[in-house]
Design a protein around this motif. Structure first.
Motif, short mmCIF file in Angstrom:
data_model
loop_
_atom_site.label_atom_id
_atom_site.label_comp_id
_atom_site.label_asym_id
_atom_site.label_seq_id
_atom_site.Cartn_x
_atom_site.Cartn_y
_atom_site.Cartn_z
N UNK A 98 46.11 32.34 29.58
CA UNK A 98 47.33 33.19 29.49
C UNK A 98 48.44 32.43 28.65
N UNK A 99 48.68 31.35 28.97
CA UNK A 99 49.72 30.49 28.16
C UNK A 99 49.45 30.71 26.70
N UNK A 100 48.16 30.40 26.27
CA UNK A 100 47.79 30.29 25.05
C UNK A 100 47.93 31.80 24.27
N UNK A 101 47.38 32.79 25.13
CA UNK A 101 47.57 34.04 24.47
C UNK A 101 49.00 34.54 24.47
N UNK A 102 49.84 33.98 25.39
CA UNK A 102 51.18 34.44 25.32
C UNK A 102 52.03 33.85 24.10
N UNK A 103 51.59 32.46 23.90
CA UNK A 103 52.28 31.71 22.56
C UNK A 103 51.79 32.64 21.29
N UNK A 104 50.45 32.74 21.11
CA UNK A 104 50.14 33.52 19.96
C UNK A 104 50.58 34.88 19.73
N UNK A 105 50.84 35.49 20.90
CA UNK A 105 51.44 37.02 20.73
C UNK A 105 52.74 36.79 20.47
N UNK A 106 53.59 35.71 21.11
CA UNK A 106 55.04 35.42 20.68
C UNK A 106 55.18 35.22 19.12
N UNK A 107 54.15 34.46 18.58
CA UNK A 107 54.15 34.09 17.37
C UNK A 107 53.85 35.18 16.43
N UNK A 108 53.18 35.99 16.95
CA UNK A 108 52.84 37.43 16.14
C UNK A 108 51.48 37.35 15.62
N UNK A 109 50.61 36.66 16.27
CA UNK A 109 48.94 36.77 15.73
C UNK A 109 48.53 38.24 15.97
N UNK A 110 47.63 38.19 15.06
CA UNK A 110 46.83 39.77 15.18
C UNK A 110 46.17 39.76 16.20
N UNK A 111 45.16 38.81 16.52
CA UNK A 111 44.32 38.99 17.90
C UNK A 111 44.42 37.88 18.66
N UNK A 112 45.68 37.84 19.75
CA UNK A 112 45.92 36.57 20.42
C UNK A 112 44.56 36.37 21.27
N UNK A 113 44.01 37.37 21.88
CA UNK A 113 43.11 37.17 22.96
C UNK A 113 41.69 36.63 22.37
N UNK A 114 41.49 36.97 21.05
CA UNK A 114 40.11 36.55 20.24
C UNK A 114 40.40 35.11 20.10
N UNK A 115 41.75 35.06 19.29
CA UNK A 115 41.92 33.74 18.50
C UNK A 115 41.75 32.61 19.93
N UNK A 116 42.34 32.99 21.01
CA UNK A 116 42.52 32.10 22.18
C UNK A 116 41.20 31.71 22.55
N UNK A 117 40.16 32.72 22.77
CA UNK A 117 38.79 32.46 23.07
C UNK A 117 38.24 31.44 22.14
N UNK A 118 38.22 31.73 20.68
CA UNK A 118 37.52 31.01 19.78
C UNK A 118 37.99 29.64 19.66
#
Length: 561
Positions: free
Chosen positions: A287-307
């Motif tokens: 959840x924290x990884x998804x949150x930081x990616x979403x805050x930064x503006x990543x296109x696919x935060x969930x997919x990127x977090x898993x990968x």
């Protein structure tokens, strides 16, 4: 940028007692063209070695240490389950495995060895004595009363857990005052004090679970700093592929997450009940990884977090298992451990080889121990149910004596595993308030505390359905997080929340008045907890009292006696 508006961003809202001014020890905001909302969402607290925060931390830790070490050798002899763990701790130092000195053979035990190794370390340093079996060994560092030796490690770890909670609270709440309040409340809790002065395993379990959580919070902050630096350097997180993520390299490895894997392996090597926290800790990382990616503006935060993060979670899991197995080294490297050479398994591949055969027997040992735990339903006069624990429905008496002069016709000396009542009876209201505030403010801190408390409490409700024998000290690893829940609410009383996007919610004068009134309320609460602790302190440390004074402290006499 760590003002109130920063703390109240969509990703990081909650009580911030430093509203309206830069928080102590906070890092400067990334500059340049990074949008302000992104800077606020990625803001973290730097735990700098600033003199004020460490001085305050030192005072709290000194209070904790004095309470835990003064008179540590009292009561005399082995109290409650010290009769098992003090002896097993020395056996590990002496034989490398738990040993039955009466029968002169290996002893069957149902808990992993790390907590007992730590108890044995104190006995090695300060000496061990067991008159029943004719053992009297001087300490390698100095010789003291034997009780000091087997309780020393618990006192050290209990004091260090107060230190950790101060720093974790400071980092989470962006406030030295609230961090110190958390540490002080833990230091002044009778439940924590008794466990810190007794050679049982639960204080070590508390320590390693809290240390794992602290490492994950540090990992969260490190990852957010990494993203903030990358954005400042011109990273465009909206670009596809790895070009839209921070550059790699060994310096960017999640070292704190890997450390958490080692620490959690240590927790499991004290008691298996640590495993209840594993799903929640893994979920928090995701959840924290998804949150930081979403805050930064990543296109696919969930997919990127898993990968990106799943391999690191797997590596942390491997480190956890390796650490756990390593704590069994005394059993694995010798032939004296119970079940060590119980049977060969000809149908198992390579079972006759030293390594595979030993590991196979270790698995069989674990199966037998698991069967013991799941079938434990023998009645005990101090057993209790999970719904009683936070209400102090049935504390455990570790020691009782009516001997000795006390200036009255009858006397009483008791060590009662009882939480400081005012503090413990605040836990349930604090959890309700925490849930409401967390939902209203979308606050990661409230969610993290609630999830960890749930992980440590809810499984025991399930086991209660089968009538399993349980005791109130099973709440030990949850205790620091219950204290954090109380401190969160105190912080909310001190400072109002700001809007999700930042900004001011009240005129400056109104905010100052709110902080003043809230500060008085929070300070009064901590003072009342301290007074309550002082009143019950004699029954936490076994002080000899006139019977009437002891009886006056049995507020729930039908449950506490």
């Amino acid at each position: 940028m760590t003002s109130a508006s920063t703390a109240q961003s969509a990703d990081q809202a909650g009580p911030d007692p430093t509203a309206g001014a830069p928080a102590e020890g906070s890092s400067p905001a990334p500059g340049g063209g990074v949008p302000g909302i992104v800077r606020r969402r990625l803001a973290t607290v730097e735990a700098r070695l600033d003199g004020r925060s460490w001085l305050a931390t030192g005072v709290v830790v000194a209070i904790a240490a004095i309470l835990r070490f003064v008179g540590l050798s009292h009561p005399p002899g082995k109290i409650f389950d010290e009769i098992y763990y003090a002896r097993e701790g020395w056996a590990l130092v002496d034989k490398g495995v738990e040993w039955n000195y009466q029968d002169n053979g290996p002893s069957y035990v149902v808990h992993p060895p790390l907590g007992k190794w730590l108890i044995g370390l104190g006995e090695w340093a300060f000496g061990y004595s067991d008159a029943e079996h004719g053992i009297s060994v001087p300490g390698h560092l100095m010789t003291t009363a034997p009780e000091f030796g087997w309780r020393f490690s618990a006192a050290v770890v209990g004091t260090l857990s107060v230190l950790m909670l101060v720093r974790i609270g400071r980092r989470m709440f962006r406030s030295t005052a609230l961090g110190c309040a958390a540490g002080l409340l833990l230091a002044l809790d009778g439940f924590h004090l008794v466990l810190s002065r007794t050679a049982l395993l639960d204080i070590f379990l508390l320590f390693f679970v809290l240390a794992t959580f602290g490492a994950l919070v540090l990992d969260r902050d490190a990852r957010r700093r990494r993203w903030a630096r990358a954005l400042e350097a011109g990273l465009d997180p909206g670009r596809p592929g790895r070009v839209g993520r921070p550059a790699g390299g060994w310096r960017s490895w999640p070292w704190w997450r890997l450390a958490a894997g080692v620490l959690f392996g240590c927790a499991c090597a004290v008691k298996w009940s640590a495993l209840y926290f594993l799903p929640v800790f893994a979920l928090l990382v995701i959840l924290w990884e998804v949150g930081v990616r979403r805050s930064a503006g990543a296109r696919r935060p969930w997919r990127d977090t898993v990968l990106d993060e799943l391999p690191w979670l797997v590596l942390a899991g491997v480190l956890m298992v390796v650490t756990y197995v390593a704590t069994w080294s005394g059993w694995l490297l010798g032939d004296d451990g119970y079940y060590r050479l119980a049977e060969r398994y000809p149908n198992a591949p390579l079972s006759d080889t030293p390594v595979i055969g030993a590991l196979h027997n270790l698995v069989e040992y674990h199966k037998a121990a698991y069967g013991f735990h799941t079938g434990l339903d023998d009645p005990h006069k101090y057993q209790s149910w999970p719904w009683q624990w936070l209400l102090l429905g049935r504390p455990v008496a570790f020691y009782w004596s009516g001997n000795g002069p006390c200036g009255a016709p009858s006397c009483a000396s008791e060590v009662l595993l009882l939480g400081t009542p005012l503090l413990w009876w605040s836990f349930l209201p604090a959890l309700v308030a925490l849930a409401w505030l967390g939902l209203a403010r979308r606050d990661w801190r409230a969610g993290a505390i609630l999830l960890v408390v749930a992980a440590g409490m809810l499984p025991w409700f399930w086991f209660a359905l089968d009538g399993r024998t349980m005791f109130s000290f099973y709440t030990a690893p949850v205790l620091p997080f219950l204290v954090l829940a109380v401190v969160y609410v105190l912080g909310a009383i001190v400072t109002p929340a700001g809007p999700p996007g930042g900004g001011t919610v009240a005129p400056l004068d109104a905010g100052q008045d709110r902080r003043l009134v809230g500060g008085v309320i929070a300070g009064a609460y901590v003072l009342l907890v301290a007074l309550c602790f002082a009143y019950f302190h004699p029954i936490f440390v076994g002080k000899l009292l006139p019977y009437a004074e002891w009886s006056a402290r049995m507020w729930l006499d039908g449950r506490w006696i």
